[in-house]
Design a protein around this motif. Structure first.
Motif, PDB file in Angstrom:
ATOM      1  N   LEU A 189       0.756  -1.049  -0.127  1.00 28.73           N
ATOM      2  CA  LEU A 189       0.000   0.026  -0.018  1.00 28.73           C
ATOM      3  C   LEU A 189       0.695   1.221   0.011  1.00 28.73           C
ATOM      4  O   LEU A 189       1.901   0.983   0.742  1.00 28.73           O
ATOM      5  CB  LEU A 189      -0.988  -0.025   1.213  1.00 28.73           C
ATOM      6  CG  LEU A 189      -1.691  -1.202   1.408  1.00 28.73           C
ATOM      7  CD1 LEU A 189      -2.493  -0.979   2.601  1.00 28.73           C
ATOM      8  CD2 LEU A 189      -2.930  -1.176   0.262  1.00 28.73           C
ATOM      9  N   GLU A 190       0.374   2.374  -0.833  1.00 27.84           N
ATOM     10  CA  GLU A 190       1.410   3.498  -0.754  1.00 27.84           C
ATOM     11  C   GLU A 190       0.373   4.659  -0.760  1.00 27.84           C
ATOM     12  O   GLU A 190      -0.308   4.943  -1.534  1.00 27.84           O
ATOM     13  CB  GLU A 190       2.041   3.429  -2.273  1.00 27.84           C
ATOM     14  CG  GLU A 190       3.000   4.276  -2.357  1.00 27.84           C
ATOM     15  CD  GLU A 190       3.597   4.367  -3.805  1.00 27.84           C
ATOM     16  OE1 GLU A 190       4.347   5.076  -4.074  1.00 27.84           O
ATOM     17  OE2 GLU A 190       3.464   3.133  -4.622  1.00 27.84           O
ATOM     18  N   GLY A 191       0.822   5.417   0.411  1.00 28.29           N
ATOM     19  CA  GLY A 191      -0.121   6.792   0.613  1.00 28.29           C
ATOM     20  C   GLY A 191       0.162   7.443   1.581  1.00 28.29           C
ATOM     21  O   GLY A 191       0.442   6.698   2.850  1.00 28.29           O
ATOM     22  N   ARG A 192      -0.364   8.402   1.800  1.00 26.97           N
ATOM     23  CA  ARG A 192      -0.524   9.273   3.126  1.00 26.97           C
ATOM     24  C   ARG A 192      -1.345   8.950   4.222  1.00 26.97           C
ATOM     25  O   ARG A 192      -0.999   8.708   5.533  1.00 26.97           O
ATOM     26  CB  ARG A 192      -0.391  10.998   2.733  1.00 26.97           C
ATOM     27  CG  ARG A 192      -0.329  11.790   3.947  1.00 26.97           C
ATOM     28  CD  ARG A 192      -0.379  13.201   3.449  1.00 26.97           C
ATOM     29  NE  ARG A 192      -1.800  13.758   3.397  1.00 26.97           N
ATOM     30  CZ  ARG A 192      -2.301  14.810   3.515  1.00 26.97           C
ATOM     31  NH1 ARG A 192      -1.558  15.717   4.203  1.00 26.97           N
ATOM     32  NH2 ARG A 192      -3.567  15.129   3.290  1.00 26.97           N
ATOM     33  N   ASP A 193      -2.551   8.546   3.697  1.00 24.71           N
ATOM     34  CA  ASP A 193      -3.380   8.336   4.839  1.00 24.71           C
ATOM     35  C   ASP A 193      -4.389   7.164   4.264  1.00 24.71           C
ATOM     36  O   ASP A 193      -5.437   7.165   3.275  1.00 24.71           O
ATOM     37  CB  ASP A 193      -4.616   9.723   4.781  1.00 24.71           C
ATOM     38  CG  ASP A 193      -5.617   9.459   5.744  1.00 24.71           C
ATOM     39  OD1 ASP A 193      -5.779   8.575   6.498  1.00 24.71           O
ATOM     40  OD2 ASP A 193      -6.161  10.630   6.070  1.00 24.71           O
ATOM     41  N   PRO A 194      -4.163   6.099   5.044  1.00 23.38           N
ATOM     42  CA  PRO A 194      -4.893   4.864   4.496  1.00 23.38           C
ATOM     43  C   PRO A 194      -6.545   4.917   4.847  1.00 23.38           C
ATOM     44  O   PRO A 194      -7.318   4.075   4.192  1.00 23.38           O
ATOM     45  CB  PRO A 194      -4.250   3.677   5.662  1.00 23.38           C
ATOM     46  CG  PRO A 194      -3.764   4.450   6.653  1.00 23.38           C
ATOM     47  CD  PRO A 194      -3.404   5.801   6.163  1.00 23.38           C
ATOM     48  N   ASN A 195      -6.902   6.016   5.688  1.00 24.64           N
ATOM     49  CA  ASN A 195      -8.363   6.159   5.588  1.00 24.64           C
ATOM     50  C   ASN A 195      -9.004   6.562   4.363  1.00 24.64           C
ATOM     51  O   ASN A 195     -10.396   6.180   4.076  1.00 24.64           O
ATOM     52  CB  ASN A 195      -8.652   7.220   6.741  1.00 24.64           C
ATOM     53  CG  ASN A 195      -8.259   6.752   8.192  1.00 24.64           C
ATOM     54  OD1 ASN A 195      -8.690   5.806   8.649  1.00 24.64           O
ATOM     55  ND2 ASN A 195      -7.388   7.628   8.540  1.00 24.64           N
TER      56      ASN A 195
END
Length: 193
Positions: free
Chosen positions: A164-170
């Motif tokens: 997974l790649e990103g700032r906010d998993p929400n």
């Protein structure tokens, strides 16, 4: 402090917003989510988030209204909700060993002033190589027919990914809480107060 409204009927977004410990009303906006000609995925999510939030402004004239919209993109194409098991299978089969980017549009609309803040949060999921049987088993167990991209990352869907790649998993679930918290603070509402 203005009362909060979540402009969504999504139980997933409701559960995410509850994490902030703020009281809010949930109301479903009646909006047309059809993409405009030549509209990019980013433009679409940002426009629909604002449209959803502002659609409730006459019912909630002195509120902070949260609108959100999400699209999945794969190889430059917008991927919608599958609605059927066959469509879900085709989507997940196409994602094998590849990446899907989710764009979540967020808007905080102050219906008292008519001002709004907006943001589009990207999040990328990298899929494992999956057998047809694994895909079918996943669809049967989780029934992700109402989810863009045919999976629920908050459940068994996590087993489909290699990374997974990103700032906010929400944001992957539908509501980028990091960006929303900043917007709320800009309006004088701090979840930590």
């Amino acid at each position: 402090m203005l009362p909060l409204v979540l402009a969504s009927s999504s139980r997933y977004r409701k559960q995410l917003l509850e994490k902030l410990g703020l009281s809010f009303i949930q109301a479903s906006p009646d909006t047309d989510e059809t993409a405009l000609p030549d509209e990019t995925a980013q433009q679409l999510t940002e426009r629909l988030a604002l449209l959803k939030a502002s659609a409730l402004s006459t019912h909630y004239p002195a509120h902070l209204i949260i609108g959100s919209d999400q699209v999945a993109t794969h190889n430059g194409r917008i991927i919608g909700k599958p609605h059927t098991k066959d469509n879900a299978f085709q989507q997940l089969k196409a994602f094998n060993g590849q990446s899907v980017t989710f764009l979540t549009g967020l808007c905080l609309y102050n219906s008292q002033t008519g001002q709004h803040q907006s943001h589009v949060e990207p999040f990328c999921v990298h899929f494992r190589e999956l057998s047809d049987q694994q895909i079918l088993s996943y669809i049967e167990k989780e029934q992700p027919l109402d989810c863009a991209g045919s999976f629920k990352s908050e459940g068994l869907g996590i087993t489909l990914f290699s990374a997974l790649e990103g700032r906010d998993p929400n944001s992957l679930i539908g509501l980028p809480l990091i960006a929303l918290t900043t917007m709320l603070r800009n309006e004088g509402t701090d979840p930590l107060s």
